[in-house]
Design a protein around this motif. Structure first.
Motif, PDB file in Angstrom:
ATOM      1  N   ARG A 171       4.662  25.192 -20.879  1.00  0.00           N
ATOM      2  CA  ARG A 171       3.617  26.121 -20.436  1.00  0.00           C
ATOM      3  C   ARG A 171       3.018  25.659 -19.114  1.00  0.00           C
ATOM      4  NH1 ARG A 171      -1.676  25.730 -20.582  1.00  0.00           N
ATOM      5  NH2 ARG A 171      -3.003  27.605 -20.582  1.00  0.00           N
ATOM      6  N   ASP A 172       2.748  24.354 -18.988  1.00  0.00           N
ATOM      7  CA  ASP A 172       2.181  23.823 -17.749  1.00  0.00           C
ATOM      8  C   ASP A 172       3.152  23.996 -16.581  1.00  0.00           C
ATOM      9  OD1 ASP A 172      -0.098  23.103 -19.085  1.00  0.00           O
ATOM     10  OD2 ASP A 172       0.466  21.002 -19.343  1.00  0.00           O
ATOM     11  N   LYS A 173       4.448  23.832 -16.848  1.00  0.00           N
ATOM     12  CA  LYS A 173       5.445  24.029 -15.792  1.00  0.00           C
ATOM     13  C   LYS A 173       5.469  25.483 -15.327  1.00  0.00           C
ATOM     14  CE  LYS A 173       8.599  20.241 -16.971  1.00  0.00           C
ATOM     15  NZ  LYS A 173       9.977  19.866 -17.381  1.00  0.00           N
ATOM     16  N   ILE A 174       5.295  26.404 -16.270  1.00  0.00           N
ATOM     17  CA  ILE A 174       5.262  27.833 -15.909  1.00  0.00           C
ATOM     18  C   ILE A 174       4.040  28.117 -15.043  1.00  0.00           C
ATOM     19  CG2 ILE A 174       5.016  30.181 -16.811  1.00  0.00           C
ATOM     20  CD1 ILE A 174       6.560  29.210 -19.303  1.00  0.00           C
ATOM     21  N   LEU A 175       2.904  27.552 -15.416  1.00  0.00           N
ATOM     22  CA  LEU A 175       1.683  27.750 -14.626  1.00  0.00           C
ATOM     23  C   LEU A 175       1.829  27.167 -13.231  1.00  0.00           C
ATOM     24  CD1 LEU A 175      -1.068  27.014 -17.325  1.00  0.00           C
ATOM     25  CD2 LEU A 175      -0.385  29.241 -16.411  1.00  0.00           C
ATOM     26  N   ASP A 176       2.466  25.995 -13.134  1.00  0.00           N
ATOM     27  CA  ASP A 176       2.714  25.400 -11.815  1.00  0.00           C
ATOM     28  C   ASP A 176       3.629  26.295 -10.977  1.00  0.00           C
ATOM     29  OD1 ASP A 176       1.179  23.199 -12.449  1.00  0.00           O
ATOM     30  OD2 ASP A 176       2.874  21.947 -13.045  1.00  0.00           O
ATOM     31  N   PRO A 189      14.502  34.760 -14.544  1.00  0.00           N
ATOM     32  CA  PRO A 189      14.908  35.077 -15.921  1.00  0.00           C
ATOM     33  C   PRO A 189      14.981  33.827 -16.794  1.00  0.00           C
ATOM     34  CG  PRO A 189      16.756  35.260 -14.410  1.00  0.00           C
ATOM     35  CD  PRO A 189      15.549  35.091 -13.561  1.00  0.00           C
ATOM     36  N   GLU A 190      14.867  34.054 -18.114  1.00  0.00           N
ATOM     37  CA  GLU A 190      14.886  32.940 -19.065  1.00  0.00           C
ATOM     38  C   GLU A 190      16.177  32.139 -18.962  1.00  0.00           C
ATOM     39  OE1 GLU A 190      14.194  34.483 -22.919  1.00  0.00           O
ATOM     40  OE2 GLU A 190      12.154  35.182 -22.487  1.00  0.00           O
ATOM     41  N   ARG A 191      17.287  32.808 -18.717  1.00  0.00           N
ATOM     42  CA  ARG A 191      18.574  32.103 -18.643  1.00  0.00           C
ATOM     43  C   ARG A 191      18.620  31.126 -17.481  1.00  0.00           C
ATOM     44  NH1 ARG A 191      19.603  37.327 -16.898  1.00  0.00           N
ATOM     45  NH2 ARG A 191      20.355  37.514 -14.733  1.00  0.00           N
ATOM     46  N   THR A 192      17.751  31.346 -16.478  1.00  0.00           N
ATOM     47  CA  THR A 192      17.670  30.423 -15.343  1.00  0.00           C
ATOM     48  C   THR A 192      16.654  29.319 -15.605  1.00  0.00           C
ATOM     49  OG1 THR A 192      18.259  32.190 -13.786  1.00  0.00           O
ATOM     50  CG2 THR A 192      17.164  30.245 -12.875  1.00  0.00           C
ATOM     51  N   LEU A 193      15.502  29.697 -16.144  1.00  0.00           N
ATOM     52  CA  LEU A 193      14.426  28.729 -16.355  1.00  0.00           C
ATOM     53  C   LEU A 193      14.725  27.743 -17.475  1.00  0.00           C
ATOM     54  CD1 LEU A 193      11.142  30.842 -15.941  1.00  0.00           C
ATOM     55  CD2 LEU A 193      12.158  29.194 -14.350  1.00  0.00           C
ATOM     56  N   ALA A 194      15.366  28.216 -18.551  1.00  0.00           N
ATOM     57  CA  ALA A 194      15.597  27.340 -19.703  1.00  0.00           C
ATOM     58  C   ALA A 194      16.365  26.070 -19.323  1.00  0.00           C
ATOM     59  CB  ALA A 194      16.302  28.106 -20.815  1.00  0.00           C
ATOM     60  N   PRO A 195      17.523  26.157 -18.669  1.00  0.00           N
ATOM     61  CA  PRO A 195      18.223  24.931 -18.286  1.00  0.00           C
ATOM     62  C   PRO A 195      17.479  24.135 -17.210  1.00  0.00           C
ATOM     63  CG  PRO A 195      19.348  26.870 -17.393  1.00  0.00           C
ATOM     64  CD  PRO A 195      18.314  27.371 -18.352  1.00  0.00           C
ATOM     65  N   GLU A 196      16.748  24.857 -16.338  1.00  0.00           N
ATOM     66  CA  GLU A 196      15.990  24.168 -15.292  1.00  0.00           C
ATOM     67  C   GLU A 196      14.894  23.293 -15.899  1.00  0.00           C
ATOM     68  OE1 GLU A 196      12.959  25.391 -11.673  1.00  0.00           O
ATOM     69  OE2 GLU A 196      14.681  26.686 -12.089  1.00  0.00           O
ATOM     70  N   PHE A 197      14.233  23.820 -16.961  1.00  0.00           N
ATOM     71  CA  PHE A 197      13.180  23.069 -17.628  1.00  0.00           C
ATOM     72  C   PHE A 197      13.731  22.162 -18.731  1.00  0.00           C
ATOM     73  CE2 PHE A 197       9.788  26.562 -16.675  1.00  0.00           C
ATOM     74  CZ  PHE A 197       9.751  26.141 -15.351  1.00  0.00           C
ATOM     75  N   GLY A 198      15.024  22.280 -19.027  1.00  0.00           N
ATOM     76  CA  GLY A 198      15.627  21.462 -20.072  1.00  0.00           C
ATOM     77  C   GLY A 198      15.082  21.761 -21.448  1.00  0.00           C
ATOM     78  N   VAL A 199      14.988  23.057 -21.776  1.00  0.00           N
ATOM     79  CA  VAL A 199      14.369  23.464 -23.033  1.00  0.00           C
ATOM     80  C   VAL A 199      15.138  24.641 -23.618  1.00  0.00           C
ATOM     81  CG1 VAL A 199      12.790  25.113 -21.954  1.00  0.00           C
ATOM     82  CG2 VAL A 199      12.131  24.016 -24.095  1.00  0.00           C
ATOM     83  N   ALA A 200      15.045  24.810 -24.941  1.00  0.00           N
ATOM     84  CA  ALA A 200      15.677  25.960 -25.586  1.00  0.00           C
ATOM     85  C   ALA A 200      14.974  27.243 -25.162  1.00  0.00           C
ATOM     86  CB  ALA A 200      15.619  25.803 -27.108  1.00  0.00           C
ATOM     87  N   ARG A 201      15.726  28.338 -25.110  1.00  0.00           N
ATOM     88  CA  ARG A 201      15.139  29.607 -24.673  1.00  0.00           C
ATOM     89  C   ARG A 201      14.048  30.074 -25.627  1.00  0.00           C
ATOM     90  NH1 ARG A 201      19.849  33.592 -22.497  1.00  0.00           N
ATOM     91  NH2 ARG A 201      18.013  34.949 -22.279  1.00  0.00           N
ATOM     92  N   MET A 202      14.140  29.739 -26.913  1.00  0.00           N
ATOM     93  CA  MET A 202      13.104  30.140 -27.856  1.00  0.00           C
ATOM     94  C   MET A 202      11.764  29.479 -27.514  1.00  0.00           C
ATOM     95  SD  MET A 202      13.051  29.851 -32.019  1.00  0.00           S
ATOM     96  CE  MET A 202      14.510  30.908 -32.129  1.00  0.00           C
TER      97      MET A 202
END
Length: 246
Positions: free
Chosen positions: A9-14, A27-40
């Protein structure tokens, strides 16, 4: 899980802090691997930021950076004046206007006889061309003879009262409570059904004491907030005495 979720959440706010209002979130498919987190987990964090009003979803288009909330002080001022004081450009559009006979409940609000004619005007209020509130104004018809709804397009009702009818407000009583938008309000305000909102109800009086308006307004909860300046209570002094005491 909670620590990971709040970190995302903090990364999204940043991320959105570096973006402009109206920019699309990647899109989620781009952010998920960038943040190293599951899409859920990512989706849950995005939904939280949407509920906070920092992001907004447009069906079929994506998720976008939302505008800042408009801060509202607790004072008896018109919508137009409030927006100007905060550096926003106010405008309005009349959605419906006409006369009706006052029901017992409405007559009580306006302190008139049941069945008396009332002018009812429904307006969409905007700030910087973005929908902010749906306002339903009720005024005794005898107070505003020959008033037409179009006269309130991009105009302040209080300014019109003063300039056309020579009526100045002395004050009023306003209640504020949390609510959610119904189907019609959601469509007008361009928000999802049952979105958080503020319900304002106000009764205002002229200087001669007569009630000149009953207003019911529903404000978008994702773009509106209150600002209240607090002052400490004056401490009681030992030499204070009740009025009339020796």
């Amino acid at each position: 899980m909670a620590t990971k979720y709040h970190s995302i959440r903090d990364k999204i706010l940043d991320l959105i802090a570096e973006m402009d209002v109206g920019d699309a979130l990647p899109p989620e498919r781009t952010l998920a691997p960038e943040f190293g987190v599951a899409r859920m987990t990512l989706r849950r964090a995005i939904e939280e930021v949407v509920r906070e009003g920092r992001l907004k979803r447009k069906h079929g288009a994506g998720t976008f950076v939302a505008g800042p909330k408009i801060a509202q002080g607790l004072a008896v001022t018109s919508f137009s004046e409030d927006m100007r004081q905060r550096g926003n450009v106010p405008s309005s559009r009349t959605l419906d206007a006409g006369e009706l006979t006052a029901s017992p409940k409405l007559a009580k609000r306006l302190e008139i006889s049941s069945g008396e004619l009332v002018m009812r005007v429904v307006r969409l209020r905007l700030a910087d061309d973005a929908p902010m509130a749906v306002e339903t104004l009720h005024v005794p018809a005898r107070v505003v003879p020959e008033l037409e709804g179009e006269a309130l397009d991009d105009a302040s009702f209080y300014e019109l009262l003063h300039e056309r009818y020579g009526i100045d407000l002395a004050g009023g009583v306003q209640t504020i409570e949390a609510t959610v938008t119904d189907e019609r309000e959601s469509e007008i305000l361009e928000v999802p059904l049952h979105s958080p909102a503020f319900l304002f109800e106000r009764v205002s009086r002229a200087r001669d004491g007569q009630v000149v308006e009953f207003v019911r307004s529903v404000y978008r909860g994702d773009r509106y907030q209150f600002r209240v300046e607090l002052q400490p209570a004056r401490p009681a002094r030992t030499d204070d005495h009740p009025a009339g005491s020796a």
